[in-house]
Design a protein around this motif. Structure first.
Motif, short mmCIF file in Angstrom:
data_model
loop_
_atom_site.label_atom_id
_atom_site.label_comp_id
_atom_site.label_asym_id
_atom_site.label_seq_id
_atom_site.Cartn_x
_atom_site.Cartn_y
_atom_site.Cartn_z
N CYS A 36 0.70 -1.30 0.01
CA CYS A 36 -0.01 -0.30 0.38
C CYS A 36 0.88 1.12 0.55
O CYS A 36 0.29 2.55 -0.71
CB CYS A 36 -0.79 -0.03 1.15
SG CYS A 36 -2.44 -1.12 1.21
N LEU A 37 2.30 1.47 0.77
CA LEU A 37 2.71 2.59 0.74
C LEU A 37 3.23 2.65 -0.54
O LEU A 37 3.58 3.54 -0.60
CB LEU A 37 4.60 2.49 1.98
CG LEU A 37 4.99 2.86 1.54
CD1 LEU A 37 4.63 4.30 2.77
CD2 LEU A 37 6.13 3.01 3.57
N LYS A 38 4.30 1.72 -1.46
CA LYS A 38 4.18 1.63 -2.34
C LYS A 38 3.57 2.10 -3.81
O LYS A 38 3.56 3.09 -4.39
CB LYS A 38 5.27 -0.13 -3.31
CG LYS A 38 6.05 -0.74 -2.46
CD LYS A 38 6.55 -1.61 -2.53
CE LYS A 38 7.48 -2.34 -2.23
NZ LYS A 38 8.10 -3.58 -2.88
N ALA A 39 2.22 1.47 -3.48
CA ALA A 39 0.90 2.25 -4.74
C ALA A 39 0.31 3.13 -4.11
O ALA A 39 -0.36 4.22 -5.07
CB ALA A 39 -0.06 1.24 -3.97
N GLY A 40 0.99 3.95 -3.09
CA GLY A 40 -0.10 5.85 -2.28
C GLY A 40 -1.44 5.25 -2.59
O GLY A 40 -1.59 6.07 -2.16
N VAL A 41 -1.53 4.24 -1.37
CA VAL A 41 -3.37 3.92 -1.22
C VAL A 41 -3.28 3.33 -0.01
O VAL A 41 -1.96 2.86 1.31
CB VAL A 41 -3.51 2.60 -1.66
CG1 VAL A 41 -4.70 2.22 -0.94
CG2 VAL A 41 -3.09 2.46 -3.15
N PRO A 42 -4.11 4.11 0.75
CA PRO A 42 -3.73 4.57 2.56
C PRO A 42 -3.75 3.08 3.27
O PRO A 42 -5.10 2.41 1.98
CB PRO A 42 -5.41 5.33 3.03
CG PRO A 42 -5.00 6.28 1.47
CD PRO A 42 -4.58 5.45 0.28
N PHE A 43 -3.42 2.33 3.59
CA PHE A 43 -3.39 1.50 4.62
C PHE A 43 -4.91 1.21 5.09
O PHE A 43 -5.04 1.45 6.57
CB PHE A 43 -2.67 0.28 4.68
CG PHE A 43 -2.72 -1.34 5.68
CD1 PHE A 43 -2.97 -2.06 5.04
CD2 PHE A 43 -2.63 -1.11 7.15
CE1 PHE A 43 -2.81 -3.45 5.56
CE2 PHE A 43 -2.98 -2.19 8.16
CZ PHE A 43 -3.35 -3.51 7.18
N LEU A 44 -6.43 -0.04 4.50
CA LEU A 44 -6.74 0.42 6.05
C LEU A 44 -6.93 -1.96 6.48
O LEU A 44 -7.03 -1.56 8.16
CB LEU A 44 -8.68 -0.22 4.72
CG LEU A 44 -8.38 1.47 4.02
CD1 LEU A 44 -9.81 1.34 3.26
CD2 LEU A 44 -8.76 2.78 4.86
N SER A 45 -6.74 -2.16 5.94
CA SER A 45 -7.12 -3.60 6.75
C SER A 45 -6.32 -4.41 5.88
O SER A 45 -7.09 -3.99 4.49
CB SER A 45 -7.84 -4.11 7.14
OG SER A 45 -8.75 -4.23 7.05
#
Length: 351
Positions: free
Chosen positions: A290-299
């Motif tokens: 998620c960090l690599k993709a620029g996506v907020p990690f939800l779960s």
């Protein structure tokens, strides 16, 4: 049952005085439960363990009773939560001088209230601990009602086991109620948007892409993902055999993209487990991607929510969603209808 001096909440529970006649065995749960079939040994060990606040023996007794008397096999996650509930009750008993076999009135209720207030917490021992004596104690963080209920279930399971052993007739949680949850289920969590799913599929390796689609398309839970093996995949029929909660087995249809990714992964790797590892490791991998993709990690579980929400948006019934995700009740799938309903937001956008 064990003698490795367990630690609860950073406070050691002394089990050094154990004089055991039962030997520890690391086989399956049923084999361990057979060690408790002798009523005399069961009662003697339960009384001693309660006196010594011996976590390992009390948990072994609880697990044995749950294995023999439970209505269904429980997942490792459920058993881990039950064990933590026992740990927290022993921590409370140590702090409040509770006689485990004969707890006083209202001690069960006080235990729940302290859980709700965040005054009872499990802490991990760090490998490289600095001097913590000068550091202030962590501030209490209230637990959610669902967490309190989960830990309370473990403490209740302990007393069912103690009654089974003939060591106690107490039921300190008989009339205890957990406070109502004031936050709606759909406001406490949310699914990944479809754009986030697409972004996650652009990073990572083949195993990562399969993991994302197992959640976002097949709707698998974390434990179901990591236990999935090659023999569970039928590419020609486009189906997965999934072993879920309570060891229930269901058949899950594959999406076209998941079938392609599974075929590629199985051609690349000869490993029996397609994802493997533990649910915790899978969550950490998704967090990194998620960090690599620029996506907020939800779960990791939010991927499963995405599958349910997308099915409802596509016009499938709640019965279809419940069947695909392996819900025991259609009521559980109602949360996806809430997330899928965009009519209110669309109306407000026109104001």
């Amino acid at each position: 049952m064990m003698t490795n001096d367990p630690t609860v909440g950073g406070e050691a529970l002394d089990s050094a005085s154990s004089s055991l006649t039962l030997v520890p065995y690391q086989g399956d749960a049923l084999t361990r439960a057979r060690l408790w079939l002798d009523p005399e040994v069961r009662r003697r060990e339960a009384v001693r363990a309660a006196r010594d606040l011996d976590l390992e023996t009390l948990w072994a007794l609880t697990e044995a009773h749950h294995t023999l008397q439970g209505s269904a096999q429980s997942s490792r996650h459920t058993l881990r939560t039950y064990r933590n509930g026992v740990r927290l009750w022993l921590l409370f008993a140590q702090r409040r001088a509770v006689g485990l076999l004969h707890p006083k009135a209202d001690q069960g209720a006080l235990f729940v209230r302290e859980l709700e207030a965040g005054e009872l917490r499990l802490t991990r021992q760090r490998k490289n601990k600095k001097d913590e004596s000068a550091q202030p104690p962590p501030r209490p963080r209230p637990l959610t009602p669902s967490s309190v209920n989960a830990y309370l279930a473990g403490a209740r399971a302990l007393y069912r086991a103690l009654r089974w052993a003939g060591a106690s007739s107490a039921d300190p949680f008989l009339d205890v109620k957990v406070g109502a949850d004031k936050v709606a289920r759909w406001d406490k969590r949310s699914p990944y948007p479809q754009a986030a799913i697409e972004a996650l599929l652009q990073v990572g390796d083949a195993r990562h892409r399969v993991m994302v689609l197992l959640g976002a398309h097949a709707g698998l839970r974390a434990s179901e993902m990591v236990s999935l093996s090659r023999n569970d995949v039928d590419l020609s029929a486009g189906r997965l055999k999934v072993t879920g909660k309570g060891r229930k087995v269901r058949s899950v249809n594959l999406s076209a993209s998941l079938r392609r990714e599974l075929s590629a992964l199985m051609a690349q790797s000869a490993s029996d487990k397609l994802i493997g590892g533990t649910p915790e490791a899978a969550r950490l991998r998704l967090r990194r991607e998620c960090l690599k993709a620029g996506v907020p990690f939800l779960s990791l579980h939010a991927l499963r929510h995405s599958a349910g929400t997308r099915l409802v948006k596509s016009g499938r019934t709640l019965q279809d969603v419940a069947r695909h995700l392996g819900h025991a009740s259609v009521a559980t799938a109602e949360i996806y209808a809430k997330w899928a309903d965009e009519s209110l937001q669309n109306e407000l956008d026109n104001w």
